[in-house]
Every structure is written in structure tokens, then in C-alpha cells.
Motif scaffolding. Structure first.
Motif, PDB file in Angstrom:
ATOM      1  N   ARG A   1       0.825  -1.208   0.000  1.00  0.00           N
ATOM      2  CA  ARG A   1       0.000   0.000   0.000  1.00  0.00           C
ATOM      3  C   ARG A   1       0.861   1.260   0.000  1.00  0.00           C
TER       4      ARG A   1
ATOM      5  N   LEU B   1       0.788   2.835  -3.343  1.00  0.00           N
ATOM      6  CA  LEU B   1      -0.463   3.408  -3.812  1.00  0.00           C
ATOM      7  C   LEU B   1      -0.413   4.929  -3.757  1.00  0.00           C
TER       8      LEU B   1
ATOM      9  N   ASN C   1      -5.736   6.510  -4.064  1.00  0.00           N
ATOM     10  CA  ASN C   1      -5.979   5.076  -3.989  1.00  0.00           C
ATOM     11  C   ASN C   1      -6.073   4.623  -2.540  1.00  0.00           C
TER      12      ASN C   1
ATOM     13  N   HIS D   1      -9.196   5.714  -0.633  1.00  0.00           N
ATOM     14  CA  HIS D   1     -10.322   4.854  -0.972  1.00  0.00           C
ATOM     15  C   HIS D   1     -10.251   3.551  -0.187  1.00  0.00           C
ATOM     16  N   GLY D   2      -9.033   3.018  -0.007  1.00  0.00           N
ATOM     17  CA  GLY D   2      -8.854   1.707   0.598  1.00  0.00           C
ATOM     18  C   GLY D   2      -9.187   1.644   2.065  1.00  0.00           C
TER      19      GLY D   2
ATOM     20  N   GLN E   1      -8.950  -6.428   7.108  1.00  0.00           N
ATOM     21  CA  GLN E   1     -10.055  -5.946   6.295  1.00  0.00           C
ATOM     22  C   GLN E   1     -10.669  -7.115   5.535  1.00  0.00           C
TER      23      GLN E   1
ATOM     24  N   ALA F   1     -11.484  -8.462   2.502  1.00  0.00           N
ATOM     25  CA  ALA F   1     -11.023  -8.087   1.168  1.00  0.00           C
ATOM     26  C   ALA F   1     -11.992  -8.494   0.077  1.00  0.00           C
TER      27      ALA F   1
ATOM     28  N   SER G   1      -6.268  -7.842  -5.295  1.00  0.00           N
ATOM     29  CA  SER G   1      -5.694  -7.010  -6.351  1.00  0.00           C
ATOM     30  C   SER G   1      -5.503  -5.559  -5.945  1.00  0.00           C
ATOM     31  N   HIS G   2      -5.994  -5.168  -4.781  1.00  0.00           N
ATOM     32  CA  HIS G   2      -5.953  -3.751  -4.406  1.00  0.00           C
ATOM     33  C   HIS G   2      -4.603  -3.311  -3.834  1.00  0.00           C
ATOM     34  N   ASN G   3      -3.683  -4.258  -3.643  1.00  0.00           N
ATOM     35  CA  ASN G   3      -2.345  -3.935  -3.141  1.00  0.00           C
ATOM     36  C   ASN G   3      -2.364  -3.315  -1.745  1.00  0.00           C
ATOM     37  N   MET G   4      -3.358  -3.697  -0.966  1.00  0.00           N
ATOM     38  CA  MET G   4      -3.509  -3.128   0.377  1.00  0.00           C
ATOM     39  C   MET G   4      -2.940  -4.036   1.471  1.00  0.00           C
TER      40      MET G   4
END
Length: 637
Positions: A39, A42, A46, A49-50, A105, A107, A143-146
Motif C-alpha cells: 500500500r 499506492l 488510492n 479509498h482503501g 479488512q 477483502a 488485487s488492491h495492493n492493500m
């Protein structure tokens, strides 16, 4: 203890065969790892939003990049009894990781269909492909890279393999699998099977059958027989992706919740910011895959894993085939008798010794690789344990020294049989697998005329019309993944079983699946190539003498060679299996799926590396994780 020579030999071959693909996989994993906390890459928009909807304290941790963020990927729905308990797991997980200064989280969710509901129904034709759809859904969730680690919530047939395939495509992230556990024991499996056969014979009505089934499948948790779902749990244990002994603790109990919380905290501990970084792509290596095959064989597990383990291995850049299963089965003893290979259910198995007992027995016999990496760190020996709660605290104790019931689980020195009961069949009908651990010796060789069917419904119609009261081999074709998604044909078991009980010599040969519930009737399944790929099963005609010899590994149509070579494959109109019940949405799966022996997968191996060209590339061979040759993998024993 040194590993068994056959285990050694098979592992060496897998390492050699897999090297260019495994190196490519590890290079990709290492390239992702060196990017650091994802993250941090990001953009501010981005990242905002996460965590926009998160509590302030959790949001602050995510802003600082230092606190690990754990993804929850869940296959929850409350139609599946096995997955209904997952409704409450995210709360337990989030609270547990907060206790150690991290954040969790939710996901994403994945599909989760129940083969028990779709058995014999059109929806079953989506079942196998749901595995790869689940893998894709898991990839979307991540896929969100979080995230710095992930926990996966799944139990049943295609769901755990799909989650693991998805996890391995994010192999740089640590992964802990958190099962829900089996439902409590209902009526005996023997009684359930008896009523099913009576119904198949028309001797009891649907009301009696439904009452029997409702007393068997009666609450939250997975079905208690040893089918694919519970085979999944055994394999996650022996591959080191569970906390020790987590598989068969019933849901809704304090011990189950304690294991869930502990597994979530372990995901934090093995993240890149934790005590020791253990990515899932390093846990699932060649030795772990071999260990999984051994555990499957030693427990008489589901034949579905001759597909799923192949696909899981491919996701990690590892190439296995049915020869590996067959060669290991020849030396791995059968240590358990769990329904359908016996009368006991998985709760009885757990009480009699469970997974820790089996793992220890196999390790002590040199039939598992001990020097593997698990979610606990180095060594499978730590998983020879059973969890308990003492004064509210989770503790592990060594697995029982002796079996609690020798009719259910035994020591490796006194097994139920000397081999694992899974055989590879070869002949002019192709390659197939057969599980004989529940088949009595007198039924393992069948030579009889073929009766050809193009659907399981056609076979059942013939049975109900009284046309099958004779010796025969049922050839059920056009059931492969290209044809109709390779549905399980378990609904045929009661009918074929009743004919066998009546003294008839019967067997099943099919390019379809028979599932972990395959039982006492010999069934040559997953016949490859499948008929739609030009497989020879399409040349069989009614009356051909078929020989299924599970002792010698033969699957042969005893037809004159010249006549056989001159026959054409019978064409069949499959359009009815391609529309309705959402099947039209899976056309791309049918068009791209690989052969059964390649995992019936819709994804391929990583593009192989040129090993000579990659020697000087520091990302190609991560230190301490890849092996320069097969000896470096084996020599640590």
C-alpha cells in the motif's frame, strides 16, 4: 529418519521436471516481495479509498504503513452448512489482529457451491469450473495492493483448492487457512447408505429418504464423511497451512473460536513486518506437494485430488502427474478407515487420534518430508499435535501415542493395507485412476460386456426399468471437462452398489468424476483423453468386453486391434449441457480447460525460464528458497 527411497525418488523427479517453471514462479514471487509494503506504492487517492470506511485507529495504522494489514478472503454463505459458521469469523479475526497491533479488512468473497445440493443436477456441471472461478475471485480480492498477509475461509470441495490456487498467484503474501470444522455426528454412515440403497431399489419412499438424510446432514459444519471437503482439511494440515489440529474441531465451540483468533494472529506474525516472513509460495514447494499426496493416500482421501493437487502444484510452478500418485501409493500404507472406506466419521477419527497422529506415524515411517516450511516455521514435526483449551488458554499437546480406536486409525507398523489404495490404469481406453481402498478384493477385477451411456440420467433410467440386472461395465462417456464440465457421478453409487450386492459383477468407466464419496464399486474415472478430445472411450460399443483390472493396472477393451483402430468416435449433441443454469457463462472454461491429468485447469504453468541465462539474475533464484539441483532439495533429509 531418512525418507523412504520411493518418496526420495518421486520427489527428485518432480524437482527435475518442475525446475524451469518453479524457478520462474520463485522469480516472480521475489520480484513482488522486494517492492515492500504494497500500500506504500499506492497514490494517496488510492489509499484513501482503501481505508475510507475504517475506524480512526485502524485508519491511522494503515496510513503509517508499518502495521501489517491482513486480508480476509471468505467463501461464506449460509446455504452451505460447512460455510455458515464463517459469518462470525471476520469479527473474531479483526479483534485478534488488533490485539497484536495490526489491521484486518474483509477483502472479498468468493463463490461457494455445494456438491451435495447439486449432485445429479444440471448445476453440478459448474462445480469443477467453480474452483478456477474461486481462484479468480480471490485474485480480485487481493488485487488492491492493500495487504501484507491473508487469511482464507473455506472448507468444501472446489473451494479450498480454488482459494489456495488464488493465494499462490499472490505467493509473496503469507497465508493461513482457517477452517470451520465438521458438524456434530448424526445417524451412522452405515444406516444412511442402507436407506439410500433401499430408495434406489424402490423399497422406501422419498419421505423416508429425506428423513434419513436430514438426520445425517443436520447442522452447521461440513459433512462428516471423508469426501473431498474433509480431504481438503487433511491436506491443509499436512501442507502446514493450518495451525496444528485445526481441521476437525466442530464450529460454535470456544476451541474453534480460539483457533480462529490464533490463526489470524499467526498471519500477522509471518508477514514481512512480523517475527518471520513466510510467504505461501515458499510453504507450498515440491516437498509439500509430495507430502499432500502421501497424506491423501494414507487416509483413503478423495479422488478429486488427482485433479486438484495437480492444479495447485501448477499454480506454484510444480509439475506432477498420475504416475507420481501411483508410485507413492505402492509404498504408502492405509492408516485410516473413515466413511466411505469404513463406518466411522471424521469426528470419530479426530477422537481416535486425528491428523496429528497420522502425521507423526508417517514421519516416523519416513513417508513424509519433515524439513518443510509451515506457517509455524521450519519442520512438520510441530504439527504432530492436538489443540486444547486450558483455563481459557489455547495450548497444544503431543498427538496421542496410541490409537484410540484401531478400527478407525492405526500405526504405520500395523496398517489396514500396505498400500494407499489408489491405482493408475492404462490400456487402449486411455489413462484413468481408481480408488480401491473401499473395494473388496473380489471386486477389483471385472471383465464384462459394456453398456454405453452418454449421461448418468440414461443409466438411471435403465436401472429403474430393470434392464441392468446382469454383469456389465457401465461406460458413461462425454462427461469430461470439455464436454460438460466434468460433473460428479456419485448419484450412480447406490444403484451400482445394489446390483453388486445382488451378486452381479459391475464396474464404472467414465471420463467424468466420481468424487470423494466413491465407494465399494470399482470405478475407473477421469479417463483421459476425454471423449470430446478424441479419447478412445468414444469407440466403445454395447457388448464390447471391457476388462478393468485394478490389481494389474489395466483398462482394456478386448476388441480386435484392426477393428478397434478402424472405429470412429460416436458424435453426440451436447448442446443441452451448454445452456441453462448459467452453463452458457462457462463456455470459455470448456474451450480452454486442460486434460484431467493436467488438473482440468483453465490456467497454465508460469512461462519457463532459461536456467542457463538466469544463473546470474539475483531475482531468479532467491537465496534459501530455490534449489540449484534436485540433490540440494533431498540432501537435507
Amino acid at each position: 529418519m531418512p525418507v523412504h527411497p520411493q518418496l526420495d525418488s518421486v520427489t527428485r523427479r518432480i524437482v527435475q521436471r518442475s525446475r524451469p517453471y518453479r524457478q520462474a514462479y520463485l522469480a516472480r514471487l521475489e520480484a513482488a516481495r522486494v517492492q515492500g509494503v504494497h500500500r506504500a506504492a499506492l497514490a494517496c487517492t488510492n489509499l484513501a479509498h482503501g481505508f475510507a470506511a475504517f475506524p480512526a485507529n485502524d485508519k491511522l495504522k494503515l496510513k503509517q504503513y508499518k502495521a501489517p494489514s491482513v486480508a480476509i478472503v471468505s467463501a461464506y454463505n449460509d446455504m452451505l452448512s460447512a460455510h455458515q459458521p464463517f459469518e462470525h469469523f471476520p469479527r473474531i479475526i479483526k479483534e485478534a489482529v488488533r490485539e497484536v497491533g495490526a489491521v484486518a479488512q474483509f477483502a472479498g468473497g468468493t463463490p461457494a457451491m455445494c456438491d451435495g445440493v447439486t449432485q445429479g443436477q444440471p448445476g453440478m456441471e459448474l462445480s469443477l469450473f467453480s474452483r478456477d472461478a474461486i481462484a479468480m475471485a480471490a485474485a480480485v480480492a487481493l488485487s488492491h495492493n492493500m495487504f501484507d498477509a491473508a487469511v482464507y475461509l473455506g472448507v468444501c470441495d472446489k473451494i479450498v483448492p480454488g482459494l489456495l490456487i488464488g493465494a499462490l498467484h499472490f505467493g509473496h503474501l503469507p497465508a493461513v487457512f482457517l477452517p470451520a470444522g465438521p458438524m456434530t455426528t448424526g445417524i451412522s454412515n452405515a444406516e444412511k447408505a442402507r436407506v439410500r440403497q433401499l430408495y434406489a431399489q424402490g423399497k422406501v419412499g422419498r419421505d423416508a429418504l429425506l428423513e434419513s438424510e436430514s438426520q445425517s446432514y443436520h447442522g452447521a459444519g461440513t459433512c462428516t464423511f471423508y469426501g473431498t471437503a474433509n480431504s481438503n482439511q487433511m491436506l491443509m494440515e499436512v501442507m502446514g497451512l493450518h495451525l496444528p489440529g485445526a481441521a476437525f474441531i466442530t464450529p460454535g465451540t470456544p476451541l474453534r473460536d480460539a483457533l480462529t483468533a490464533a490463526g489470524a494472529r499467526r498471519a500477522v506474525a509471518i508477514s514481512a513486518q512480523g517475527e518471520r516472513y513466510i510467504p505461501v509460495g515458499h510453504v507450498v514447494d515440491e516437498k509439500a506437494i509430495v507430502n499432500a499426496i502421501v497424506a491423501l493416500l494414507a487416509t483413503g482421501g478423495s479422488t478429486n485430488h488427482t485433479l486438484h493437487l495437480v492444479a495447485i502444484a501448477r499454480a506454484a510452478g510444480i509439475v506432477i502427474d498420475w504416475n507420481d500418485f501411483d508410485q507413492l501409493s505402492a509404498v504408502v500404507p492405509l492408516l485410516t478407515r473413515i466413511y466411505p472406506n469404513g463406518d466411522a466419521d471424521v469426528n470419530h477419527f479426530h477422537a481416535a487420534g486425528g491428523t496429528g497422529f497420522v502425521i507423526r506415524e508417517l514421519l516416523d515411517a519416513g513417508l513424509l518430508h519433515e524439513d518443510v516450511t509451515t506457517v509455524l516455521g521450519d519442520g512438520l514435526r510441530a504439527h504432530c499435535a492436538e489443540p486444547f483449551l486450558e483455563d481459557g488458554k489455547l495450548v497444544w499437546k503431543p498427538a496421542a501415542a496410541e490409537s484410540g480406536d484401531a478400527a478407525v486409525v492405526r500405526k504405520a507398523s500395523a496398517p489396514f493395507s500396505a498400500d494407499g489404495g489408489l491405482r493408475l490404469l492404462n490400456g487402449n481406453l486411455g489413462r484413468a485412476v481408481v480408488k480401491v481402498s473401499a473395494v473388496k478384493p473380489q471386486h477389483r477385477v471385472v471383465e464384462a460386456p459394456a453398456i454405453v451411456f452418454d449421461s448418468q440420467e440414461a443409466l438411471m433410467m435403465a436401472y429403474k426399468a430393470g434392464r441392468l440386472d446382469r454383469d456389465f461395465v457401465a461406460v458413461v462417456r462425454y462427461q469430461g471437462p470439455r464436454a460438460n464440465g466434468m460433473p460428479e457421478l456419485h448419484a450412480l453409487t447406490p444403484a451400482l452398489g445394489s446390483l453388486q450386492d445382488a451378486g452381479r459383477k459391475v464396474a464404472l468407466v467414465t471420463d467424468g468424476r466420481m468424487s470423494g464419496a466413491s465407494g465399494k464399486v470399482p470405478a475407473a474415472i477421469h479417463v483421459s483423453p476425454e471423449v470430446l478430445a478424441g479419447g478412445p472411450l468414444g469407440r466403445v460399443r454395447d457388448g464390447d468386453i471391457i476388462r478393468l483390472d485394478a490389481e494389474q493396472g489395466l483398462l482394456q477393451a478386448l476388441v480386435d486391434e484392426a477393428e478397434w483402430a478402424g472405429r470412429e468416435v460416436d458424435p453426440v449433441d451436447l448442446s443441452a449441457s451448454h445452456v441453462g443454469m448459467g452453463r452458457e457463462l462457462f463456455a470459455m472454461f470448456r474451450a480452454t480447460v486442460s486434460a484431467a491429468e493436467e488438473g482440468a485447469a483453465t490456467f497454465g504453468l508460469p512461462p519457463p525460464v532459461d536456467l542457463a541465462a538466469e544463473q546470474d539474475n539475483p531475482l531468479a533464484v532467491p537465496q534459501g528458497q530455490a534449489y540449484s539441483d534436485e540433490d540440494s532439495l533431498i540432501s537435507r533429509n
